[in-house]
Motif scaffolding. Sequence first.
Motif, PDB file in Angstrom:
ATOM      1  N   ILE A 221      50.804  46.502  38.985  1.00  0.00           N
ATOM      2  CA  ILE A 221      49.378  46.231  38.787  1.00  0.00           C
ATOM      3  C   ILE A 221      48.927  46.751  37.428  1.00  0.00           C
ATOM      4  CG2 ILE A 221      47.073  46.925  39.556  1.00  0.00           C
ATOM      5  CD1 ILE A 221      48.060  46.671  42.419  1.00  0.00           C
ATOM      6  N   LEU A 222      49.372  47.938  37.071  1.00  0.00           N
ATOM      7  CA  LEU A 222      49.020  48.493  35.759  1.00  0.00           C
ATOM      8  C   LEU A 222      49.539  47.601  34.633  1.00  0.00           C
ATOM      9  CD1 LEU A 222      49.692  52.311  36.346  1.00  0.00           C
ATOM     10  CD2 LEU A 222      47.488  51.148  36.221  1.00  0.00           C
ATOM     11  N   LEU A 223      50.771  47.093  34.784  1.00  0.00           N
ATOM     12  CA  LEU A 223      51.331  46.198  33.768  1.00  0.00           C
ATOM     13  C   LEU A 223      50.537  44.901  33.699  1.00  0.00           C
ATOM     14  CD1 LEU A 223      55.195  46.603  34.316  1.00  0.00           C
ATOM     15  CD2 LEU A 223      53.805  47.535  32.464  1.00  0.00           C
ATOM     16  N   GLY A 224      50.145  44.379  34.865  1.00  0.00           N
ATOM     17  CA  GLY A 224      49.369  43.148  34.886  1.00  0.00           C
ATOM     18  C   GLY A 224      48.016  43.306  34.215  1.00  0.00           C
ATOM     19  N   GLY A 228      46.825  41.348  31.056  1.00  0.00           N
ATOM     20  CA  GLY A 228      45.823  40.362  31.455  1.00  0.00           C
ATOM     21  C   GLY A 228      46.363  39.210  32.255  1.00  0.00           C
ATOM     22  N   THR A 229      47.413  39.440  33.054  1.00  0.00           N
ATOM     23  CA  THR A 229      48.021  38.363  33.844  1.00  0.00           C
ATOM     24  C   THR A 229      47.591  38.477  35.305  1.00  0.00           C
ATOM     25  OG1 THR A 229      49.988  39.737  34.152  1.00  0.00           O
ATOM     26  CG2 THR A 229      50.027  38.153  32.342  1.00  0.00           C
ATOM     27  N   LEU A 286      53.543  39.449  43.907  1.00  0.00           N
ATOM     28  CA  LEU A 286      53.925  38.389  42.970  1.00  0.00           C
ATOM     29  C   LEU A 286      53.222  38.603  41.633  1.00  0.00           C
ATOM     30  CD1 LEU A 286      53.483  35.381  45.434  1.00  0.00           C
ATOM     31  CD2 LEU A 286      55.618  36.585  44.880  1.00  0.00           C
ATOM     32  N   PRO A 287      53.861  39.252  40.672  1.00  0.00           N
ATOM     33  CA  PRO A 287      53.237  39.406  39.352  1.00  0.00           C
ATOM     34  C   PRO A 287      53.161  38.074  38.620  1.00  0.00           C
ATOM     35  CG  PRO A 287      55.493  40.196  39.301  1.00  0.00           C
ATOM     36  CD  PRO A 287      55.198  39.852  40.735  1.00  0.00           C
ATOM     37  N   ASP A 288      52.179  37.968  37.734  1.00  0.00           N
ATOM     38  CA  ASP A 288      52.010  36.756  36.922  1.00  0.00           C
ATOM     39  C   ASP A 288      51.955  35.492  37.795  1.00  0.00           C
ATOM     40  OD1 ASP A 288      51.634  35.389  34.578  1.00  0.00           O
ATOM     41  OD2 ASP A 288      53.770  35.217  34.102  1.00  0.00           O
ATOM     42  N   ASP A 330      39.386  40.970  41.041  1.00  0.00           N
ATOM     43  CA  ASP A 330      38.681  42.067  40.378  1.00  0.00           C
ATOM     44  C   ASP A 330      39.717  43.003  39.789  1.00  0.00           C
ATOM     45  OD1 ASP A 330      37.202  44.189  39.527  1.00  0.00           O
ATOM     46  OD2 ASP A 330      36.327  44.688  41.478  1.00  0.00           O
ATOM     47  N   ARG A 331      39.712  43.152  38.463  1.00  0.00           N
ATOM     48  CA  ARG A 331      40.722  43.971  37.804  1.00  0.00           C
ATOM     49  C   ARG A 331      40.689  45.429  38.256  1.00  0.00           C
ATOM     50  NH1 ARG A 331      44.790  40.940  36.253  1.00  0.00           N
ATOM     51  NH2 ARG A 331      44.029  39.031  35.314  1.00  0.00           N
ATOM     52  N   GLY A 332      39.608  45.842  38.903  1.00  0.00           N
ATOM     53  CA  GLY A 332      39.520  47.222  39.368  1.00  0.00           C
ATOM     54  C   GLY A 332      40.063  47.416  40.766  1.00  0.00           C
ATOM     55  N   GLN A 333      40.525  46.338  41.417  1.00  0.00           N
ATOM     56  CA  GLN A 333      41.018  46.444  42.781  1.00  0.00           C
ATOM     57  C   GLN A 333      42.313  47.257  42.845  1.00  0.00           C
ATOM     58  OE1 GLN A 333      41.057  42.168  43.837  1.00  0.00           O
ATOM     59  NE2 GLN A 333      39.902  42.766  45.664  1.00  0.00           N
ATOM     60  N   SER A 334      42.425  48.057  43.908  1.00  0.00           N
ATOM     61  CA  SER A 334      43.663  48.798  44.147  1.00  0.00           C
ATOM     62  C   SER A 334      44.601  47.949  45.004  1.00  0.00           C
ATOM     63  CB  SER A 334      43.370  50.108  44.871  1.00  0.00           C
ATOM     64  OG  SER A 334      42.863  49.852  46.172  1.00  0.00           O
TER      65      SER A 334
END
Length: 375
Positions: A221-224, A228-229, A286-288, A330-334
Motif C-alpha cells: 500500500i505504501l508503494l502504491g 500513485g497506482t 492486487l497492486p496496480d 481513498d488514499r488514506g485507507q488502511s
Amino acid sequence: MPASPFACLLFGRAEFHESEEYQAFQFKLLAIVLVSGALFTALFLLGEFSRINPLSGSPHLYSMSAFTAAALILWGLLRGHKERFLWIAWSYECACLLEYVSALAFVPQDELRVLWFFTNIPGVYILLGQRAGAAITTLSVVGLAFGNASLSAPYSPNGLATLIVALVYQGVFFHIYGNRSLSYFARMRASHEKLHHMATHDTLTGVMNARAYYSACEHMILLGRRHGTPFSVLFVDLDHFKSVNDMHGHAAGDAVLKAVAGALRTSIRTSDALGRVGGEEFSIFLPDTDLPGALQLAETIRRGIEQLMPVIESGPLRISASIGVAECRDRGQSMQEIQRQADAAMYAAKQQGRNRVSSLSPQKSAVEPAGAIAL
C-alpha cells in the motif's frame, strides 16, 4: 536501521538482500582491506621520509607509492557498487602480489618481508574463495622455491624449507576451514529460511498466514501511494465449507483447502499477495489493479474453483466460492478498512445466492463477468 555516516563514507550505499549476507560481509571486508592496505603502506612511506625505516634509493619506494594510490582508487570504485566486487578484488590481489615481490627483490635488509605472503593467503580464501586461495598458495610456494636463488640475499635452504612448509600448511588449514565455514553458513541460512517460512506461511496450504499477509499488504500500500497506482483486494470465502467437514471429515476439508490454495496461486501474478486469513477464507492483494481488472480476475478465480472437483474418499467433490472485491478509492485507507469492504462485498455475494463475485462499489466493470454481481 539506517547506516551511520562513517559506514556510508567507507562502503557507499550498496544495498544487499537479506539472502546476500555473506556477500555483504565480503564487500565490507574488501573495502576495509583496501583502505587499510593504503594506510599501512603509507606508514612505510612515512617511515622513509622520517628516516625511521629508511629505504633510500630503493625502487620499492615507487612500488609502495603506486600500491597506495591503486588501493585508494580501487576503494573509490568499489564504494556503493557491489557488482564490481569480483574484478576489484582480483585487481587488488594482483597489486598485492606485485608489491610483495617488489619488497622481496628490493628490500633485502628486511628479513621478515616474506611474511606479507602469509598475510595474503587468508584474505584470498575469504574474499575470492577456495579455488583462488589454492591457486595463490601454489603460486607463492612455487615463486619462492624457484625465485629464492635470484634474490640478492637469498634465504638459507633450511629457512626456505620452513617458509614453504609453513605456506603449504597455512593454505591447507584455510582451505579446510573455509570449506567447513561455508558449509556451516549454508546450513544456517537454510535453517533460517525454513524457520522464516514456517513463521510466515500457513502450514496446511503453504500460502502466507494472516500476520505475514497483512504486513506484506501494508508495505505494498505504501508503494502504491508513492507511485500513485490503484490497488484492489479480493476476499474469497468457500461456500458451505462447514458441511464439507461435517459430512466428509476434516481430512476432506484439508484436501479442499489445499486444492483451492493451489488454484489461487496459479491464478495470480508473482507481484500479488495471497494469504489464508481464516478457516476457509483467503484474501488476495492486487497492486496496480483497478476495480474492473479485479472483478475480471475474481470471476476467473470463481470459475476455476467451481471446476476444481477435488477428489476425496467418497469421490469428486463439487465446491464453490463467494468473492468480494474492493478497490482503494481513498488514499488514506488502511488495509483493515479495504479488507472490511471486501468482506462486506463477499457477504453480499452470499446473500445473493453464493458462487458469485460482488463489489459494493457503484462502478461497473468494463466487461461484466458472467455470474458476477456489482451492488
